[in-house]
Design a protein around this motif. Structure first.
Motif, mmCIF file in Angstrom:
data_model
loop_
_atom_site.group_PDB
_atom_site.id
_atom_site.type_symbol
_atom_site.label_atom_id
_atom_site.label_comp_id
_atom_site.label_asym_id
_atom_site.label_seq_id
_atom_site.Cartn_x
_atom_site.Cartn_y
_atom_site.Cartn_z
ATOM 1 N N GLU A 89 5.391 3.291 0.159
ATOM 2 C CA GLU A 89 3.807 3.502 0.032
ATOM 3 C C GLU A 89 3.061 3.224 1.081
ATOM 4 N N PHE A 90 3.661 2.443 2.275
ATOM 5 C CA PHE A 90 3.152 2.397 3.378
ATOM 6 C C PHE A 90 3.326 3.622 4.230
ATOM 7 N N SER A 91 2.420 4.269 4.481
ATOM 8 C CA SER A 91 2.341 5.717 4.944
ATOM 9 C C SER A 91 2.207 5.648 6.708
ATOM 10 N N GLU A 92 1.527 4.798 6.988
ATOM 11 C CA GLU A 92 1.283 4.694 8.543
ATOM 12 C C GLU A 92 1.148 3.003 8.941
ATOM 13 N N CYS A 93 1.409 2.796 9.961
ATOM 14 C CA CYS A 93 1.372 1.180 10.316
ATOM 15 C C CYS A 93 1.438 1.369 11.941
ATOM 16 N N ASP A 94 0.411 0.401 12.502
ATOM 17 C CA ASP A 94 0.373 0.232 13.913
ATOM 18 C C ASP A 94 0.398 -1.097 14.183
ATOM 19 N N LYS A 95 1.173 -1.344 15.292
ATOM 20 C CA LYS A 95 1.370 -2.599 15.720
ATOM 21 C C LYS A 95 0.474 -2.943 16.952
ATOM 22 N N VAL A 96 -0.416 -3.952 16.474
ATOM 23 C CA VAL A 96 -1.859 -4.132 17.222
ATOM 24 C C VAL A 96 -1.976 -5.537 18.156
ATOM 25 N N THR A 97 -2.762 -5.505 18.897
ATOM 26 C CA THR A 97 -3.350 -6.979 19.200
ATOM 27 C C THR A 97 -4.515 -7.559 18.592
ATOM 28 N N GLY A 98 -4.626 -8.578 18.915
ATOM 29 C CA GLY A 98 -6.035 -9.344 18.172
ATOM 30 C C GLY A 98 -5.221 -10.295 17.241
ATOM 31 N N ASP A 99 -6.011 -10.451 16.119
ATOM 32 C CA ASP A 99 -5.791 -11.701 15.310
ATOM 33 C C ASP A 99 -4.581 -10.977 14.500
ATOM 34 N N ASP A 100 -4.649 -9.787 14.096
ATOM 35 C CA ASP A 100 -3.568 -9.378 13.161
ATOM 36 C C ASP A 100 -2.506 -8.847 14.025
ATOM 37 N N CYS A 101 -1.154 -8.494 13.528
ATOM 38 C CA CYS A 101 -0.201 -7.806 14.050
ATOM 39 C C CYS A 101 0.012 -6.591 13.959
ATOM 40 N N PHE A 102 -0.275 -6.284 12.573
ATOM 41 C CA PHE A 102 0.055 -4.795 12.008
ATOM 42 C C PHE A 102 -1.347 -4.402 11.220
ATOM 43 N N ILE A 103 -1.864 -3.017 11.428
ATOM 44 C CA ILE A 103 -2.698 -2.583 10.530
ATOM 45 C C ILE A 103 -1.989 -1.374 9.885
ATOM 46 N N ALA A 104 -2.044 -1.161 8.463
ATOM 47 C CA ALA A 104 -1.242 -0.182 7.615
ATOM 48 C C ALA A 104 -2.097 0.500 6.667
ATOM 49 N N ARG A 105 -1.681 1.718 6.507
ATOM 50 C CA ARG A 105 -2.252 2.497 5.394
ATOM 51 C C ARG A 105 -1.044 2.451 4.427
ATOM 52 N N LEU A 106 -1.721 2.335 3.099
ATOM 53 C CA LEU A 106 -1.211 2.486 1.771
ATOM 54 C C LEU A 106 -1.511 3.594 0.900
ATOM 55 N N HIS A 107 -0.768 4.185 0.360
ATOM 56 C CA HIS A 107 -1.080 5.042 -0.568
ATOM 57 C C HIS A 107 -0.715 4.574 -1.999
ATOM 58 N N LEU A 108 -1.658 4.576 -2.846
ATOM 59 C CA LEU A 108 -1.269 3.771 -4.395
ATOM 60 C C LEU A 108 -1.658 4.887 -5.533
ATOM 61 N N ARG A 109 -0.889 4.488 -6.433
ATOM 62 C CA ARG A 109 -1.156 5.203 -7.887
ATOM 63 C C ARG A 109 -2.189 4.714 -8.493
ATOM 64 N N SER A 110 -2.116 2.985 -8.429
ATOM 65 C CA SER A 110 -3.304 2.248 -9.099
ATOM 66 C C SER A 110 -3.313 1.050 -8.276
ATOM 67 N N ILE A 111 -4.463 -0.040 -8.640
ATOM 68 C CA ILE A 111 -4.660 -1.093 -8.031
ATOM 69 C C ILE A 111 -3.741 -1.956 -8.422
ATOM 70 N N ASP A 112 -3.191 -1.886 -9.502
ATOM 71 C CA ASP A 112 -1.760 -3.062 -9.836
ATOM 72 C C ASP A 112 -0.784 -2.762 -8.814
ATOM 73 N N GLN A 113 -0.492 -1.502 -8.484
ATOM 74 C CA GLN A 113 0.612 -1.208 -7.630
ATOM 75 C C GLN A 113 0.187 -2.095 -6.408
ATOM 76 N N LEU A 114 -1.073 -1.897 -5.874
ATOM 77 C CA LEU A 114 -1.279 -2.891 -4.767
ATOM 78 C C LEU A 114 -0.884 -4.390 -4.689
ATOM 79 N N ASP A 115 -0.956 -4.925 -5.909
ATOM 80 C CA ASP A 115 -0.558 -6.455 -6.054
ATOM 81 C C ASP A 115 0.798 -6.567 -5.873
ATOM 82 N N ALA A 116 1.585 -5.699 -6.600
ATOM 83 C CA ALA A 116 3.103 -5.570 -6.653
ATOM 84 C C ALA A 116 3.728 -5.292 -5.114
ATOM 85 N N ILE A 117 2.991 -4.534 -4.501
ATOM 86 C CA ILE A 117 3.585 -4.289 -3.033
ATOM 87 C C ILE A 117 3.230 -5.444 -2.073
#
Length: 144
Positions: A89-117
């Motif tokens: 479900e992670f369709s894109e991911c960039d490794k970045v500088t700054g406070d976070d290491c990754f910024i990723a895009r998820l495609h989901l069928r439902s909000i419940d799926q977000l929690d599971a991932i």
């Protein structure tokens, strides 16, 4: 360096990657063999990496998109990256500088799926999630 004709070819292909060689040649006022040679050179130089299809995730039942900022816990960077790569479900991911290491895009069928991932990585990373409302600028070419 690209000349004006190469730029024009790329702009046309960005708008319609399935255009026939004959139609592309007509649009740039060259013969098909000349356009074919230019395409070959653009591929050899790495300017064109692939001819691909664009799929609408919503048409496949993925009604939601989320952007997730991911900050691995100490010593977990490589494992978190591996998990992101393994979760389809992670369709894109960039490794970045700054406070976070990754910024990723998820495609989901439902909000419940977000929690599971996110539950699969939560013991290895801190996350911050935003649901995408709209995408005013789709992926596009940088200025040619």
């Amino acid at each position: 360096m690209l000349d004006d004709l190469d730029r024009h070819i790329l702009e046309i292909l960005a708008g319609d990657g399935r255009i026939s060689l004959k139609d592309l040649a007509a649009k740039v006022s060259l013969s098909s063999p000349s356009v074919s040679e230019r395409l070959k050179r653009l591929e050899e130089r790495g300017v064109i990496r692939a001819f691909t299809v664009e799929v609408d995730p919503a048409a496949l039942g993925y009604a939601l998109q989320a952007i997730v900022r991911i900050r691995p816990l100490p010593g977990q960077l490589h494992r978190v990256q591996q998990l992101i790569e393994e979760i389809p479900e992670f369709s894109e991911c960039d490794k970045v500088t700054g406070d976070d290491c990754f910024i990723a895009r998820l495609h989901l069928r439902s909000i419940d799926q977000l929690d599971a991932i996110l539950d699969r990585i939560i013991d290895r990373a801190e996350t911050n999630t935003s649901i995408v409302k709209a995408q005013p600028v789709k992926r596009r070419l940088p200025p040619l």
